[in-house]
Each structure stands twice: as C-alpha cells, then as structure tokens.
Design an enzyme around this catalytic site. Sequence first.
Site, short mmCIF file in Angstrom:
data_model
loop_
_atom_site.label_atom_id
_atom_site.label_comp_id
_atom_site.label_asym_id
_atom_site.label_seq_id
_atom_site.Cartn_x
_atom_site.Cartn_y
_atom_site.Cartn_z
N GLU A 172 0.55 -1.65 0.16
CA GLU A 172 -0.03 0.14 0.27
C GLU A 172 0.61 1.28 0.05
O GLU A 172 1.77 1.71 0.99
CB GLU A 172 -1.00 -0.09 0.64
N LYS A 219 -2.40 -1.60 -3.27
CA LYS A 219 -3.67 -1.09 -2.26
C LYS A 219 -3.17 0.21 -2.61
O LYS A 219 -2.35 0.88 -2.22
CB LYS A 219 -3.42 -1.86 -0.79
P1 13P Z 1 -8.93 4.18 3.94
O1 13P Z 1 -10.34 4.00 3.29
O2 13P Z 1 -9.98 4.83 5.31
O3 13P Z 1 -8.05 4.76 3.29
O4 13P Z 1 -8.37 3.34 4.84
C1 13P Z 1 -7.64 2.37 4.13
C2 13P Z 1 -6.37 1.67 5.01
O5 13P Z 1 -6.43 0.29 5.07
C3 13P Z 1 -5.69 3.06 5.00
O6 13P Z 1 -3.79 2.11 5.52
#
Ligand code: 13P
Length: 339
Positions: A167, A209
């Site tokens: 991510e 992600k």
């Molecule tokens: P949000 O969808 O609130 O941005 O959170 C997703 C997430 O896992 C952030 O690390």
Amino acid sequence: MSSQDLESIARSLVEPGKGLLAADESSGTIEKRFKAINVVSTEETRRAYREMLFTTPKLGQYISGVILYDETIRQKTADGTPFTEVLQRQGIVPGIKVDKGAKAMAGCPGEKVTEGLDGLRARFSKWRAVITIGGNIPTDACLEANAHALARYAALCQEIGLVPIVEPEVLMDGTHTIERCEAVTSRTLHIVFDVLIEQKIVLERMLLKPNMVIAAKDCPQQADMRQIAQATVRCLRRHVPAAVPGVVFLSGGQNDVQASENLNAINLLGPHPWEVSYSYGRALQEASQKSWAGDAAKVVDGQKALLRRAQANSSAQMAKYSPAIETAPISLRPSPVPA
Ligand code: 13P
C-alpha cells in the site's frame, strides 16, 4: 504454504463482487474515529465495535477479507468465539496490518517512512506507506525509502506464506490538483514496482492497494468521477504489471458514496488486466459508526449501515452500482436459497 496457495489466496481476495474491509485502525486512529461519535476508546469498546462489524449477517457475500489490527486479531466475541473464527465461518479471510505507522524521515523534512515488522499471522497482511504532496515533496529519496520498506516486507511475507498487500498511499491532504496527484502517483508506482521486481517479489502472489488519482481535499478545482476514473486507469495501466491479480483501492478520505461512485466509474472503463476492487476503511465504516454510536441497542442499525456500504461497493466492483442502492431497504436476514 505452497506458492499455488498464495496465488489462490490473492485471487480469492479479489473474487468478482467482493473486496476487503480495512478494520485495522491502530488504537490512536480508532480513538479519533470514536471521538467523533462520543465513544470512549477502551479495549472493551473497541472489541464491542469490531464484534458488531464482524458478526454482520451476510457480510461474507460482499467482503472477501478483513484487515485486522494486532489487538483485534486476538479478541473474541462476548460469547468467547475468536474473531478470526467468526470471520472464517462467513468465508472471510483474516489478514493483519504489520506496519507500525509512518514516522518522520531522518534527513527529509516533512516526509515520512513506515517502520516496524513483526506479529505476522493470518493469511494475508498489509503494509502502508504514506506519501505527502507538498511544495518540493515527495522527493525520490522518500519514494525510494518507502518502496524499499514495502518490498522487504513483501519479500518476507511471501517467504513465510502470507499474501502481501502493498500500500503506497499518496495522501489527499493539501490543495494539489488532480494532475499533480497523477504525476506523483505515477512516479510512486514506477519506483514501487521497480523495487518490487528488483527484490524478486512474485507479482502473482501480491495485491496492490493504491490511492485513486484525485484532487486534494482543499483543491478549489475538484474533478468529477469520469476524470478521476480516466486518470486513475491511465496511471495504473502505465505502471501496474498485468501479473498482479488485483488492485484494491483505499478510500483515503473520500466520502462513502463518492468512493462507491468512483470505483464504479473505474470499472466501467474495464475490462482491466487486474481485478479492480476495494479495501476501504472509512468509506465502509463511517456510516456504521454513526448509526451505532456506542449503543448496544443500535447494533442492528450499525450492521445495516455496514451492509449497505458493502453491497454498494460490491456492485461498483462489477460496474453495476446505481444510486438506488443508497435508499433500498436492507435486510439482515439470510437470502432465500434458490430451489
Ligand atoms: P481508508 O479507506 O479509510 O483510507 O483506509 C484504508 C486503509 O487501510 C488505510 O491504510
């Protein structure tokens, strides 16, 4: 775990019509969310809140996996069933956040790097790196340091049999335009995949992600969903190899309906080389938190609110979202089994 298993777990997480629930808020973050609904954050209120989410009937029809925080993966329902078991009974795969949050980066003022790697359990995991857009940032030094941390984490996960969710989040904070977000997201993904490949990550056994390509929250010129979808798809197609089974977006501060509409618009531009789905935190949970507000008598309301968002995003994953979903009646009763 065999390599085939990891690939099939990665693929099952992005099964058509399903996506992830990110319920891995650290104690500090959940405290902030609870403050907004006047709930004091204690181990018990956090447990009760997550019990409400995870025991939502039919959740498994729309949610393939839940990302948990370290404390939560060890918690149980009031009647003593481990949360991991509650999820697995609905066919939901438990995962865990293993990063320890973004810390100030030495030598790069205003930038952050994510630290910490332990507590690996579950079938998949998540590591979040945050990239801030500002006057002269992000620098390549920051992007490279974060890409390195992501790649080392991903390599370790694959070695011990966990599917890594990688991510790299370009934040929506600030006033930057959608064009600037596209340029920074492009550079970020370019460097991330460069390092992932250099570190021999098996692309078939991971998920990405990312953020959507979107104007900053305080940018006077907000892009519409079509512009967001086009810029996001262009950026992903340029940088995400087709071997990656799925792209699961974070919501990043978009409101919940927008997050569904934008995902739908992105999927309307498909077919894409990867499944395109959701791994939302706030956009799945905010309405549920407000409906529940810490009141045991409102658990059903909280569960209905979660189920509505899960259904909306499931439809958006299949490019079938319609605004009618927002007002349709929600039932927690099991759907009738076809004869
Ligand atoms: P949000 O969808 O609130 O941005 O959170 C997703 C997430 O896992 C952030 O690390």
